[in-house]
Design a protein around this motif. Structure first.
Motif, mmCIF file in Angstrom:
data_model
loop_
_atom_site.group_PDB
_atom_site.id
_atom_site.type_symbol
_atom_site.label_atom_id
_atom_site.label_comp_id
_atom_site.label_asym_id
_atom_site.label_seq_id
_atom_site.Cartn_x
_atom_site.Cartn_y
_atom_site.Cartn_z
ATOM 1 N N GLN A 238 15.419 -56.882 72.145
ATOM 2 C CA GLN A 238 15.764 -56.425 70.966
ATOM 3 C C GLN A 238 15.618 -57.206 69.537
ATOM 4 O O GLN A 238 15.585 -57.006 68.603
ATOM 5 C CB GLN A 238 17.064 -55.625 70.723
ATOM 6 N N ARG B 78 8.984 -64.041 63.644
ATOM 7 C CA ARG B 78 9.910 -63.665 62.632
ATOM 8 C C ARG B 78 11.395 -63.736 63.085
ATOM 9 O O ARG B 78 12.223 -63.864 62.323
ATOM 10 C CB ARG B 78 9.551 -62.065 61.904
ATOM 11 N N VAL C 285 11.222 -57.330 65.347
ATOM 12 C CA VAL C 285 11.486 -56.000 65.263
ATOM 13 C C VAL C 285 10.885 -55.115 64.190
ATOM 14 O O VAL C 285 10.413 -55.615 63.254
ATOM 15 C CB VAL C 285 13.284 -55.854 64.848
ATOM 16 N N SER D 93 21.627 -65.715 67.784
ATOM 17 C CA SER D 93 22.334 -64.686 68.938
ATOM 18 C C SER D 93 22.228 -65.338 70.243
ATOM 19 O O SER D 93 23.177 -64.941 70.986
ATOM 20 C CB SER D 93 21.456 -63.344 68.656
ATOM 21 N N ASP E 107 24.973 -67.515 70.702
ATOM 22 C CA ASP E 107 26.037 -66.787 70.948
ATOM 23 C C ASP E 107 26.235 -66.257 72.214
ATOM 24 O O ASP E 107 27.274 -66.236 73.047
ATOM 25 C CB ASP E 107 26.315 -65.973 69.828
ATOM 26 N N ALA E 108 25.225 -65.663 72.755
ATOM 27 C CA ALA E 108 25.367 -64.811 73.703
ATOM 28 C C ALA E 108 25.414 -65.899 75.155
ATOM 29 O O ALA E 108 26.307 -65.652 76.160
ATOM 30 C CB ALA E 108 24.071 -64.007 74.266
ATOM 31 N N CYS F 175 9.489 -65.304 55.284
ATOM 32 C CA CYS F 175 10.924 -65.284 55.265
ATOM 33 C C CYS F 175 11.588 -66.270 56.428
ATOM 34 O O CYS F 175 12.181 -65.806 57.372
ATOM 35 C CB CYS F 175 11.572 -63.972 55.229
ATOM 36 N N ASP F 176 11.224 -67.316 56.556
ATOM 37 C CA ASP F 176 11.505 -68.038 57.766
ATOM 38 C C ASP F 176 12.436 -69.416 57.276
ATOM 39 O O ASP F 176 12.799 -69.959 58.153
ATOM 40 C CB ASP F 176 10.212 -68.726 58.769
ATOM 41 N N GLY F 177 12.504 -69.608 55.839
ATOM 42 C CA GLY F 177 13.472 -70.643 55.454
ATOM 43 C C GLY F 177 12.835 -71.897 55.236
ATOM 44 O O GLY F 177 13.369 -72.980 55.351
ATOM 45 N N LYS G 236 28.951 -66.689 75.224
ATOM 46 C CA LYS G 236 29.977 -65.751 75.908
ATOM 47 C C LYS G 236 29.853 -65.873 77.283
ATOM 48 O O LYS G 236 30.733 -65.375 77.912
ATOM 49 C CB LYS G 236 29.571 -64.314 74.931
ATOM 50 N N GLY G 237 28.570 -65.677 77.726
ATOM 51 C CA GLY G 237 28.366 -65.470 79.111
ATOM 52 C C GLY G 237 28.437 -66.913 79.806
ATOM 53 O O GLY G 237 27.657 -67.184 80.831
ATOM 54 N N THR H 235 18.249 -57.345 77.346
ATOM 55 C CA THR H 235 17.946 -56.178 76.155
ATOM 56 C C THR H 235 18.129 -57.058 75.055
ATOM 57 O O THR H 235 17.344 -56.636 74.025
ATOM 58 C CB THR H 235 18.914 -55.183 76.690
ATOM 59 N N GLN H 236 19.097 -57.934 75.047
ATOM 60 C CA GLN H 236 19.354 -58.565 73.740
ATOM 61 C C GLN H 236 18.170 -59.110 73.208
ATOM 62 O O GLN H 236 17.499 -59.149 72.016
ATOM 63 C CB GLN H 236 20.596 -59.615 73.755
ATOM 64 N N SER I 177 15.001 -67.045 63.614
ATOM 65 C CA SER I 177 16.429 -67.277 63.128
ATOM 66 C C SER I 177 17.155 -66.323 64.024
ATOM 67 O O SER I 177 18.329 -66.804 64.452
ATOM 68 C CB SER I 177 16.660 -66.854 61.671
ATOM 69 N N TYR I 178 16.806 -65.252 64.445
ATOM 70 C CA TYR I 178 17.775 -64.591 65.208
ATOM 71 C C TYR I 178 17.896 -64.895 66.537
ATOM 72 O O TYR I 178 18.938 -65.268 66.796
ATOM 73 C CB TYR I 178 16.691 -63.174 65.655
#
Lengths: 139, 672
Positions: free
Chosen positions: B665, B442, B669, B450, B453-454, B310-312, B457-458, B661-662, B445-446
């Protein structure tokens, strides 16, 4: 038990919605729809704060006498809404979180499929199976 | 026992079995068929039909297994332990009865019955006893030499998208070296079906034309249902038989990739992505698979099945699996809900080593066939596929399009086919290694989404802390500059530059209000300084010079360090202030120095300054007070700055923790 699981797109239209008891599906659809307001409220309240895993999980959106509604939003503003039967008090917050995490993982798998265009309804069988297992398991 | 016509005395059953003439002829033929090639027929050791051959024959009757068991029991073979002619004939009769729908009973066979039908034994002419010996696993003696040649050619069309489709035939083909003709006949039957498009436009007409194959209705029907599936893939069954050690073990599995298919897939992979160790990205694969004209939901499902991590992206085994599923789907197989075991990447990895055994066979394969034949064959199949009646719901034209598109690649492929087996191994080993090395997390993509994005944001990075260098440089430059200025101004003597001694500041830039008041003392200080120097020089008391310098130096450094710290934090806005401070400090220093000098030095030159200082002390007090005030202001400013910076630091810390932490996580997972 999770009686209804819905995936809502960024523009607040449903990508995937499924309920267990086939009766009263409309009621669950309505519930999910109204819970979107609460989700939006929570999202805007977060505002400039960093969106991290903790805040992806929105927690209990609102409880009614029959069921509780939990929310979860991803970084791309795709929302997962889960309606849980109130009678099942054994469900803890952690379990709800783990269920949302599984949902998120499966959703990512769906996304990885190049034949899936973001914004389409989700027809993936693997996703369906996962949702079914969640609904059954939580039962 | 006497295999006489009416004899048919079933062992100990005492059964008299009337057989008609045709039946007798047929049964005797069949019996001799099942017997060893050198039938002794009727001699003292009662010839018995080989059990395996009899079994195959019975299975060819397409009766269910338990019926066959019943038949064998009834005919007495079980009792006597072998299939004597009597038993055999009874069994055949029972088969005929069963096929006619009568219950399998001894009584039922007493009546006149149609001849038992065996799937392949359509025609007595096909009983080629003479050709029995020629049959081996590789060659097939067929009534039509052209057919045979075509069969060779056809089997070499391994480059086309074909599935391993041999379920109706493999049970009969399983003993490849069996001399029984009926074994060939299903093959040739199959040829007939597959070649229906090849030789003639209509498969049915071909069968009719093929006089040696007089297929009857049910058999045709049996094949007819499968012809759609087999329309261009029967050679696959040939290849199955010709490589018995490869695939005869898996006769019924359409999900198993044969070697030729694998070769083809690998070449397609190469055409998309030359590096076999690497992946095919999702978009590339999507474009490629869309060419197969399957509906998008099905393609989506195929992707889901084949992309196991599932990695595209697709690795080589994943690609082969996906391709195989597409081929199967195009040939009418319903898509499974889960990936068959034989299509798992791990399995395909292991299987990739199989061709080592079979490469010799492939060598013999390729060498025996001229390339021109193959190309001709391809062209013919292309047209044949187009002409093929569309028996399934699949888009045949799409298939032909694919075939045309693939033609070029396949024809090109056939030419170096001889080299292929050697390439096989290297390719396979490479693929194996690549897949063992493949360890994509895995959460790929995460992380890509993310974290970005993070990061966004920061975004606003905190202001960098003000650099401390200026003070140093300034201090040093100040010192040095002042020193050198002093040197240039004053008498250049053996003044030791290194100690950052108190350099007389550019008092020209003194603050205005103090300017007037300070000039005199400054000048006096300066002059005193100069005089001091002069005195030193005149007296040549280098030690004294050093001492005051050293005294001055530590005091200077002590003072300069707090000032430096102040400067550190209040760099840009405080330059003028600093100057003032410095000047103040300088003044202070000067004033301190002068007292120190006055204290330390016993030079008479210093003494005349003292009375001047007494006059200035009041002014200096005021100066000191203003200096204190200014310092306090500076302190306040600095304190404010400090708090702001502390806050910024806290925010940065928070951001950092959040990101960490992000990240944690978002690491793989473990799905609960």
């Amino acid at each position: 038990m999770a009686v209804c699981i819905a995936v809502i797109a960024k523009e607040n239209y449903p990508l995937y919605i499924r309920s267990i008891p086939t009766e009263n599906e409309l009621k669950f659809h309505y519930t999910v729809h109204t819970s979107l307001d609460v989700v939006d409220e929570k999202i805007s309240a977060m505002g400039k704060a960093l969106v991290d895993q903790r805040e992806l999980y929105l927690g209990l959106l609102y409880p009614t006498e029959d069921y509780k509604v939990y929310g979860y939003v991803t970084n791309s503003k795709v929302k997962f809404v889960m309606v849980v039967d109130s009678s099942n008090t054994a469900l803890r917050d952690n379990e709800i979180r783990s269920m949302f995490r599984k949902l998120h993982n499966s959703y990512t798998d769906v996304m990885c499929n190049p034949f899936y265009n973001p914004g389409d309804c989700i027809h993936s069988r693997a996703f369906d199976n996962m949702v079914t297992s969640m609904m059954m398991q939580v039962c | 026992m006497d295999p006489g016509p009416g004899g048919a005395a079933a062992g100990g059953a005492g059964l008299l079995l009337p057989l008609s003439d045709t039946e007798q002829q047929r049964y005797s033929e069949l019996f001799s068929l099942c017997c060893s090639p050198a039938p002794e027929g009727g001699s003292a050791p009662a010839p018995a039909a080989g059990g395996s051959k009899v079994g195959d024959l019975f299975r060819a009757s397409q009766l269910p297994a338990d019926t066959l068991h019943q038949i064998t029991e009834l005919c007495g073979a079980k009792r006597v332990g072998y299939f004597g002619p009597a038993q055999f004939y009874v069994a055949l009769k029972l088969i005929a009865a069963a096929q006619s729908g009568l219950p399998v009973r001894i009584e039922s066979i007493k009546s006149e019955l149609p001849l038992p039908r065996f799937m392949a034994l359509k025609n007595d002419i096909e009983m080629r006893y003479g050709n029995v010996a020629e049959i081996h696993g590789v060659k097939f003696q067929l009534p039509h030499p052209t057919l045979e040649k075509n069969s060779f050619k056809r089997s070499d069309e391994g480059d086309k998208k074909q599935e391993t489709k041999s379920p109706p035939m493999s049970p009969m083909c399983s003993p490849p070296a069996s001399p029984s003709n009926y074994q060939r006949i299903p093959l040739s039957y199959g040829y007939g079906k597959s070649r229906s498009g090849l030789e003639q436009p209509h498969g049915v007409s071909y069968e009719a034309r093929h006089s040696t194959h007089q297929q009857d209705g049910p058999a045709t029907g049996n094949y007819g249902s499968k012809s759609a599936l087999v329309h261009s893939s029967l050679s696959r069954s040939l290849s199955v038989e010709r490589e018995p050690q490869d695939s005869s073990n898996y006769p019924d599995d359409p999900w198993r990739i044969t070697e030729e298919q694998r070769e083809y897939y690998i070449n397609q992979f190469k055409s998309l992505q030359p590096d076999l160790n690497s992946f095919i990205s999702g978009s590339v694969a999507k474009n490629f698979f869309t060419k197969s004209k399957l509906p998008i939901p099905e393609l989506s499902h195929i992707w889901e099945l084949s992309d196991v991590d599932c990695d595209g992206a697709l690795t080589l085994p994943e690609f082969c699996a996906a391709f195989h599923l597409i081929v199967a789907r195009k040939n009418g197989y319903p898509l499974p809900d889960t990936l068959p075991e034989t299509l798992l990447p791990d399995y395909l990895q292991q299987a990739s080593f199989k061709p080592k055994r079979d490469c010799t066979l492939l060598d013999s394969y390729s060498e025996s066939l001229p390339v021109s034949q193959q190309t001709r064959d391809f062209n013919r199949t292309e047209t044949s596929v187009e002409e093929m009646p569309d028996k399934s719901a699949l888009t045949q034209d799409a298939n032909s399009d694919d075939n045309q598109a693939l033609n070029i690649s396949t024809t090109a492929k056939t030419i170096p086919k001889d080299f292929k087996p050697s390439q096989h191994l290297s390719v396979k080993t490479v693929v194996q290694e690549s897949n063992t090395l493949k360890a994509r997390p895995r959460s790929r993509s995460y992380s890509s989404t993310s974290i970005e994005d993070a990061m966004k944001k920061g975004e606003e990075p905190p202001m960098p802390p003000p650099r401390p260098q200026k003070s140093h440089s300034r201090a040093s430059s100040l010192d040095l500059n002042k020193i050198f200025q002093q040197n240039t101004q004053a008498v250049k003597s053996g003044w030791l530059p290194p100690p950052p001694a108190l350099p007389p500041r550019p008092f020209v830039s003194q603050q205005g209000p103090h300017h007037v008041t300070n000039t005199e003392p400054v000048a006096q200080a300066k002059s005193s300084y100069v005089e001091f120097r002069l005195k030193e020089q005149t007296e040549q008391v280098s030690e004294m010079e050093l001492h005051p310098q050293m005294n001055r130096a530590p005091s200077q450094t002590e003072e300069s360090s707090p000032t430096r710290k102040e400067i550190l934090l209040t760099q840009p806005p405080s330059k003028p202030i600093r100057r003032k401070f410095r000047s103040e400090n300088q003044m202070l220093e000067n004033q301190e120095l002068t007292p120190t000098s006055s204290v330390t030095s016993s030079l008479p030159a210093v003494k005349p300054h003292l009375p001047a200082q007494n006059r200035q002390s009041s002014k200096q007090k005021r100066a000191i007070q203003t200096a204190i005030r200014k310092n306090k202001e500076a302190n306040a400013v600095l304190a404010r700055l400090n708090s702001e910076l502390q806050q910024q630091l806290k925010e940065v810390h928070k951001e950092r923790i959040a990101l960490e932490t992000q990240l944690e996580q978002l690491r793989p997972v473990t799905v609960l």
